[in-house]
Design an enzyme around this catalytic site. Structure first.
Site, PDB file in Angstrom:
ATOM      1  CD1 TRP A 138      -6.628  -0.209   1.073  1.00  0.00           C
ATOM      2  CD2 TRP A 138      -8.793  -0.047   1.606  1.00  0.00           C
ATOM      3  NE1 TRP A 138      -6.712   0.280   2.362  1.00  0.00           N
ATOM      4  CE2 TRP A 138      -8.029   0.387   2.709  1.00  0.00           C
ATOM      5  CE3 TRP A 138     -10.184  -0.029   1.703  1.00  0.00           C
ATOM      6  CZ2 TRP A 138      -8.601   0.838   3.895  1.00  0.00           C
ATOM      7  CZ3 TRP A 138     -10.758   0.423   2.875  1.00  0.00           C
ATOM      8  CH2 TRP A 138      -9.976   0.853   3.957  1.00  0.00           C
ATOM      9  CG  ASP A 219     -13.330   3.378  -1.424  1.00  0.00           C
ATOM     10  OD1 ASP A 219     -13.353   4.503  -0.896  1.00  0.00           O
ATOM     11  OD2 ASP A 219     -12.572   2.469  -1.046  1.00  0.00           O
ATOM     12  CE  LYS A 255      -4.383   7.713   1.569  1.00  0.00           C
ATOM     13  NZ  LYS A 255      -5.485   7.086   2.333  1.00  0.00           N
TER      14      LYS A 255
END
Length: 410
Positions: A138, A219, A255
């Site tokens: 990311w 993560d 999300k």
């Protein structure tokens, strides 16, 4: 009143480069084409390509409004009900680590803020320790550790020839890292590739990290959003905890609950004893205090209300399954269209083998530029597309754009 003449004291400040992800949306908004498609930002869209506020979120907010809750400051560590809920979602309500008080949880500013707090903790209490980050990863991971003053290097992850996982390279790089390094792992739905290790490979990763005296820093940005199952998407984290390994975990609810703007997440440390957990939590709070003092309350109460109400929790799981299911359907349609339109016999099955909201197309920077310049399809320059921003109706058009860019741009 007149302004003093002369050179500005800010003259040495240079223009910052555009953000590689958020800059995609800026370019998309400036495009006037009716065919334009924004596949850059990882945000869920409906089949009509509109933002979605989950019904369960609306119900939780209505419940909060009717109860007349106040806007008082939260403690530095955040909302207690949220911290309890988020640790149980991550590790399971029956987790021995939770029951034994071995989990230190502090509410953070979504995934980014939680990672940043964890990075500051590493910098202060593990000085000189290196963090290993997957290549690719990311776009904000490197920024976070750079700004925290934590040295990092990369471990191999993506194999371009197979558009799959370079497991041997990953293991070799973790093995060669200095003992006591932190290995940043994506808990599920690796961003940007969508390629996850198999359960057997996760076991081997855990073996190696334990052998080398490293620590995993997970993560977890997509729990429940990748497979549709909160438990399945936490398997990697729970494996490490079950084996008695100490870990750090950053969580986000952007999300899976669609709480993008609420900035709600957490940093967790799972350690060997309750005494250590108390001390770790105290120092995480100490780091948070000068950063942002205390976290926002609204998103935390939404999560706590949803998880704490059996009916709302069941409805949330159903909505997660719906979102994950739509993305899987779009992924299948894109694969079908690519396979039908491409007469060369190229194997596009990597699209189906990837998981979560992203697909790593294998397109290079020049090919990605062709996608936006010619086809008005906006994506990150590393070849990542967000399937969460794609509709079934647009799959055929996207397949044409990918095939043209792959074969006609070097």
């Amino acid at each position: 009143m007149t302004l003093a003449a002369g050179v500005s004291k800010f003259e040495a400040v240079t223009m910052a480069p555009p953000d590689p992800i958020l800059g995609v949306s800026e370019a998309f908004r400036a495009d006037t084409s009716d065919a334009k498609l924004n596949l850059g930002v990882g945000a869920y869209r409906t089949e009509e390509l509109q933002p979605l506020v989950l019904n369960v979120v609306k119900k939780a907010e209505k419940k909060m409004l009717e109860s007349g809750e106040n806007k008082e400051y939260l403690p530095i560590e955040g909302l207690a009900a949220f911290n309890k809920a988020t640790a149980e979602l991550l590790l399971g309500a029956d987790s021995p680590a939770i029951k034994e008080g071995r989990v230190a949880t502090v509410q953070g500013l979504s995934g980014t803020g939680s990672l940043r707090l964890g990075a500051a903790f590493i910098q202060r209490y593990f000085p000189g320790a290196k963090v290993l980050i997957s290549s690719p990863t990311w776009g904000n991971h490197k920024n976070i550790f750079n700004d925290a003053g934590v040295p990092w290097s990369e471990y191999r992850y993506f194999e371009p020839k197979t558009v799959g996982l370079d497991f041997e390279g990953m293991m070799a790089d973790i093995k060669d890292a200095p003992s006591g390094s932190f290995i940043l792992l994506h808990g599920c739905a690796h961003n940007p590739t969508g390629i996850d290790p198999t359960p057997e490979q996760w076991e081997k990763i855990a073996d190696l990290i334990e052998e080398k005296g490293h620590m995993a820093f997970f993560d977890v940005a997509y729990q429940g959003f990748a497979s549709g199952s909160l438990d399945q998407d936490a398997d990697s984290v729970r494996l490490f905890v079950k084996r008695g390994l100490e870990i750090l975990v950053a969580q986000s609810y952007s999300k899976n609950l669609g709480l993008y703007a609420e900035r709600i997440g957490a940093i967790n440390a799972v350690v060997h004893s309750s005494d250590v957990a108390v001390r770790v939590k105290s120092q995480l709070k100490r780091l948070a205090r000068p950063m942002y003092s205390n976290p926002p309350v609204h998103g935390a109460k939404i999560v706590a209300n949803v998880v704490g109400d059996a009916a709302l929790f069941d409805e949330w799981r159903a909505e997660m399954e719906m979102m994950a299911g739509r993305i899987k359907t779009v992924r299948q349609r894109l694969y079908d269209d690519l396979s039908t339109k491409d007469k060369s016999g190229k194997d596009w099955s990597f699209v189906l083998k990837q998981i979560g909201m992203f697909s790593f197309t294998g397109l290079n920077r020049a090919q990605s530029d062709n996608m936006s310049d010619k086809w008005h399809v906006y994506m990150t320059k590393d070849g990542r597309i967000s399937l969460a921003g794609l509709s079934l109706a647009k799959c055929s058009y996207l397949a044409d754009a990918i095939i043209d860019s792959y074969y006609n741009v070097q």
